[in-house]
Design a protein around this motif. Structure first.
Motif, PDB file in Angstrom:
ATOM      1  N   ARG A  52     -33.223 -11.969   5.488  1.00 47.32           N
ATOM      2  CA  ARG A  52     -32.963 -13.399   5.405  1.00 47.32           C
ATOM      3  C   ARG A  52     -31.489 -13.745   5.217  1.00 47.32           C
ATOM      4  O   ARG A  52     -31.127 -14.918   5.214  1.00 47.32           O
ATOM      5  N   ARG A  53     -30.634 -12.750   5.036  1.00 46.24           N
ATOM      6  CA  ARG A  53     -29.191 -12.966   4.947  1.00 46.24           C
ATOM      7  C   ARG A  53     -28.483 -12.017   5.903  1.00 46.24           C
ATOM      8  O   ARG A  53     -28.969 -10.906   6.140  1.00 46.24           O
ATOM      9  N   PRO A  54     -27.329 -12.418   6.454  1.00 45.90           N
ATOM     10  CA  PRO A  54     -26.567 -11.483   7.292  1.00 45.90           C
ATOM     11  C   PRO A  54     -26.193 -10.231   6.505  1.00 45.90           C
ATOM     12  O   PRO A  54     -25.815 -10.306   5.329  1.00 45.90           O
ATOM     13  N   ILE A  55     -26.301  -9.075   7.139  1.00 49.68           N
ATOM     14  CA  ILE A  55     -25.972  -7.791   6.516  1.00 49.68           C
ATOM     15  C   ILE A  55     -25.150  -6.968   7.503  1.00 49.68           C
ATOM     16  O   ILE A  55     -25.478  -6.897   8.690  1.00 49.68           O
ATOM     17  N   VAL A  56     -24.110  -6.331   6.996  1.00 49.15           N
ATOM     18  CA  VAL A  56     -23.342  -5.375   7.787  1.00 49.15           C
ATOM     19  C   VAL A  56     -23.379  -4.023   7.071  1.00 49.15           C
ATOM     20  O   VAL A  56     -23.344  -3.969   5.834  1.00 49.15           O
ATOM     21  N   ALA A  57     -23.489  -2.947   7.836  1.00 42.12           N
ATOM     22  CA  ALA A  57     -23.548  -1.610   7.247  1.00 42.12           C
ATOM     23  C   ALA A  57     -22.773  -0.631   8.110  1.00 42.12           C
ATOM     24  O   ALA A  57     -22.801  -0.714   9.348  1.00 42.12           O
ATOM     25  N   LEU A  58     -22.084   0.300   7.456  1.00 46.79           N
ATOM     26  CA  LEU A  58     -21.306   1.332   8.132  1.00 46.79           C
ATOM     27  C   LEU A  58     -21.767   2.693   7.633  1.00 46.79           C
ATOM     28  O   LEU A  58     -22.009   2.876   6.434  1.00 46.79           O
ATOM     29  N   GLY A  59     -21.874   3.655   8.558  1.00 47.99           N
ATOM     30  CA  GLY A  59     -22.352   4.972   8.171  1.00 47.99           C
ATOM     31  C   GLY A  59     -21.574   6.097   8.825  1.00 47.99           C
ATOM     32  O   GLY A  59     -20.965   5.921   9.885  1.00 47.99           O
ATOM     33  N   TYR A  60     -21.626   7.258   8.181  1.00 46.82           N
ATOM     34  CA  TYR A  60     -20.942   8.449   8.695  1.00 46.82           C
ATOM     35  C   TYR A  60     -21.778   9.675   8.350  1.00 46.82           C
ATOM     36  O   TYR A  60     -22.269   9.808   7.224  1.00 46.82           O
ATOM     37  N   GLU A  61     -21.948  10.558   9.326  1.00 47.74           N
ATOM     38  CA  GLU A  61     -22.668  11.805   9.107  1.00 47.74           C
ATOM     39  C   GLU A  61     -21.865  12.971   9.677  1.00 47.74           C
ATOM     40  O   GLU A  61     -21.434  12.922  10.827  1.00 47.74           O
ATOM     41  N   ARG A  62     -21.664  13.995   8.876  1.00 48.85           N
ATOM     42  CA  ARG A  62     -21.009  15.227   9.335  1.00 48.85           C
ATOM     43  C   ARG A  62     -22.099  16.263   9.577  1.00 48.85           C
ATOM     44  O   ARG A  62     -22.809  16.654   8.655  1.00 48.85           O
ATOM     45  N   HIS A  63     -22.212  16.714  10.814  1.00 46.42           N
ATOM     46  CA  HIS A  63     -23.305  17.594  11.174  1.00 46.42           C
ATOM     47  C   HIS A  63     -22.973  19.055  10.877  1.00 46.42           C
ATOM     48  O   HIS A  63     -21.937  19.571  11.297  1.00 46.42           O
ATOM     49  N   PHE A  64     -23.875  19.698  10.135  1.00 44.58           N
ATOM     50  CA  PHE A  64     -23.792  21.133   9.857  1.00 44.58           C
ATOM     51  C   PHE A  64     -22.471  21.517   9.197  1.00 44.58           C
ATOM     52  O   PHE A  64     -21.931  22.589   9.412  1.00 44.58           O
ATOM     53  N   SER A  65     -21.928  20.579   8.394  1.00 42.03           N
ATOM     54  CA  SER A  65     -20.675  20.786   7.651  1.00 42.03           C
ATOM     55  C   SER A  65     -19.487  21.087   8.561  1.00 42.03           C
ATOM     56  O   SER A  65     -18.476  21.643   8.122  1.00 42.03           O
ATOM     57  N   PRO A 250     -32.685  24.895   9.412  1.00 42.12           N
ATOM     58  CA  PRO A 250     -32.901  26.302   9.042  1.00 42.12           C
ATOM     59  C   PRO A 250     -31.867  27.265   9.613  1.00 42.12           C
ATOM     60  O   PRO A 250     -31.638  28.334   9.038  1.00 42.12           O
ATOM     61  N   ASN A 251     -31.218  26.906  10.728  1.00 41.00           N
ATOM     62  CA  ASN A 251     -30.250  27.814  11.345  1.00 41.00           C
ATOM     63  C   ASN A 251     -28.809  27.336  11.259  1.00 41.00           C
ATOM     64  O   ASN A 251     -27.886  28.145  11.174  1.00 41.00           O
ATOM     65  N   LEU A 252     -28.608  26.019  11.291  1.00 41.94           N
ATOM     66  CA  LEU A 252     -27.251  25.485  11.409  1.00 41.94           C
ATOM     67  C   LEU A 252     -26.656  24.962  10.111  1.00 41.94           C
ATOM     68  O   LEU A 252     -25.467  24.693  10.051  1.00 41.94           O
ATOM     69  N   GLY A 253     -27.483  24.778   9.080  1.00 39.63           N
ATOM     70  CA  GLY A 253     -26.930  24.404   7.786  1.00 39.63           C
ATOM     71  C   GLY A 253     -27.146  22.948   7.428  1.00 39.63           C
ATOM     72  O   GLY A 253     -28.089  22.298   7.887  1.00 39.63           O
ATOM     73  N   TYR A 254     -26.214  22.409   6.614  1.00 42.87           N
ATOM     74  CA  TYR A 254     -26.392  21.099   5.989  1.00 42.87           C
ATOM     75  C   TYR A 254     -25.615  20.015   6.728  1.00 42.87           C
ATOM     76  O   TYR A 254     -24.544  20.263   7.290  1.00 42.87           O
ATOM     77  N   SER A 255     -26.187  18.781   6.687  1.00 41.33           N
ATOM     78  CA  SER A 255     -25.546  17.621   7.305  1.00 41.33           C
ATOM     79  C   SER A 255     -25.549  16.463   6.313  1.00 41.33           C
ATOM     80  O   SER A 255     -26.578  15.799   6.135  1.00 41.33           O
ATOM     81  N   PRO A 256     -24.422  16.200   5.632  1.00 38.17           N
ATOM     82  CA  PRO A 256     -24.362  15.067   4.709  1.00 38.17           C
ATOM     83  C   PRO A 256     -24.221  13.746   5.464  1.00 38.17           C
ATOM     84  O   PRO A 256     -23.605  13.676   6.530  1.00 38.17           O
ATOM     85  N   ASN A 257     -24.810  12.686   4.903  1.00 37.45           N
ATOM     86  CA  ASN A 257     -24.863  11.368   5.525  1.00 37.45           C
ATOM     87  C   ASN A 257     -24.563  10.326   4.457  1.00 37.45           C
ATOM     88  O   ASN A 257     -25.138  10.364   3.369  1.00 37.45           O
ATOM     89  N   LEU A 258     -23.679   9.374   4.787  1.00 39.41           N
ATOM     90  CA  LEU A 258     -23.230   8.369   3.822  1.00 39.41           C
ATOM     91  C   LEU A 258     -23.168   7.010   4.503  1.00 39.41           C
ATOM     92  O   LEU A 258     -22.750   6.897   5.648  1.00 39.41           O
ATOM     93  N   ALA A 259     -23.609   5.951   3.788  1.00 42.06           N
ATOM     94  CA  ALA A 259     -23.543   4.610   4.367  1.00 42.06           C
ATOM     95  C   ALA A 259     -23.321   3.564   3.267  1.00 42.06           C
ATOM     96  O   ALA A 259     -23.844   3.687   2.155  1.00 42.06           O
TER      97      ALA A 259
END
Length: 264
Positions: A52-65, A250-259
């Motif tokens: 019901r209100r305008p919302i803006v969001a920004l995100g960033y994800e680094r894949h497999f560190s 399971p093979n490539l590792g971790y991917s952190p995500n922030l928004a």
């Protein structure tokens, strides 16, 4: 790591555009077809129908560190009376391989029971030494309230089977997903999705959100194909929100995500 990922991408039978939901959905097993928030624009745009209100969001994800392999994304939702419009931008990849997607969505809620949406997307794909190509696709979504605590949703992506004509072997996936969200209480939310891509394996996803206090939530989840684990948390202060998630391949590792998001 970047070279390994490029080889992995190029030797697939088809090149699938990456799906990158917001960290709230990602931390719950990447499920979210029946979820409702601003990042539904990148999962099932029917989920923005009650904003019901305008919302803006920004995100960033680094894949497999990997410092060079990342996703940058932005979403913007504008409600107008009973109509809700959304803009979505997404870029995935690195210097040798990149996918960019821009979308515009329309969603509407009918009597607080049924939400429908349609989204038009423009895709651009670039591969080093192979060239680049663009395409247009359409998505459609629905959410339906069974009762005060139970919602179901469904979403279809690219039913017209649009493709990158100038890059043989690449594709925009034709996919269908079905999801359920259930509020056990004001503090506990459970969601689950079944995600199907044409000529590919079916993925099952399960997630949990536990709101410890009004402004802080813990989240976790799993997905089956391939088996991945997810964890994250969310903070909310007045009109600001911060969501953090990490997925484990399971093979490539971790991917952190922030928004970050802000409600006007």
């Amino acid at each position: 790591m970047k070279c390994i990922c490029l080889i992995f991408i190029l030797f697939q039978t088809e090149l699938f555009a990456q799906i990158s939901p917001g960290p709230r959905s990602l931390s719950m097993g990447s499920a979210g077809v029946a979820l409702k928030d601003v990042w539904s624009l990148q999962h099932n745009s029917a989920g923005i129908s009650e904003i019901r209100r305008p919302i803006v969001a920004l995100g960033y994800e680094r894949h497999f560190s990997d410092q060079d392999l990342s996703t940058q994304k932005a979403v913007f939702v504008i409600p107008f009376k009973q109509h809700v419009f959304g803009l979505s931008f997404h870029r995935y990849g690195f210097s040798e391989y990149s996918e960019q997607t821009a979308g515009i969505a329309y969603s509407r809620n009918f009597s607080g029971v049924l939400a429908l949406s349609i989204m038009l997307k423009y895709h651009q794909l670039s591969i080093y030494k192979y060239g680049s190509s663009s395409a247009v696709s359409v998505d459609a979504g629905m959410q339906y309230r069974i009762n005060d605590r139970l919602w179901i949703g469904t979403h279809i992506s690219n039913p017209s089977n649009s493709r990158f004509q100038d890059l043989l072997g690449s594709a925009i996936p034709l996919s269908l997903s079905f999801g359920v969200s259930f509020e056990f209480s004001d503090k506990v939310l459970v969601i689950s999705d079944i995600y199907m891509v044409l000529n590919a394996a079916i993925d099952t996803k399960l997630g949990l959100e536990y709101r410890l206090i009004k402004w802080f939530a813990l989240r976790g989840g799993i997905s089956a194909s391939p088996f991945k684990q997810y964890v994250g948390f969310g903070l909310q202060h007045h009109r600001f929100a911060l969501d953090v998630a990490t997925s484990s391949h399971p093979n490539l590792g971790y991917s952190p995500n922030l928004a970050f998001s802000y409600e006007f």
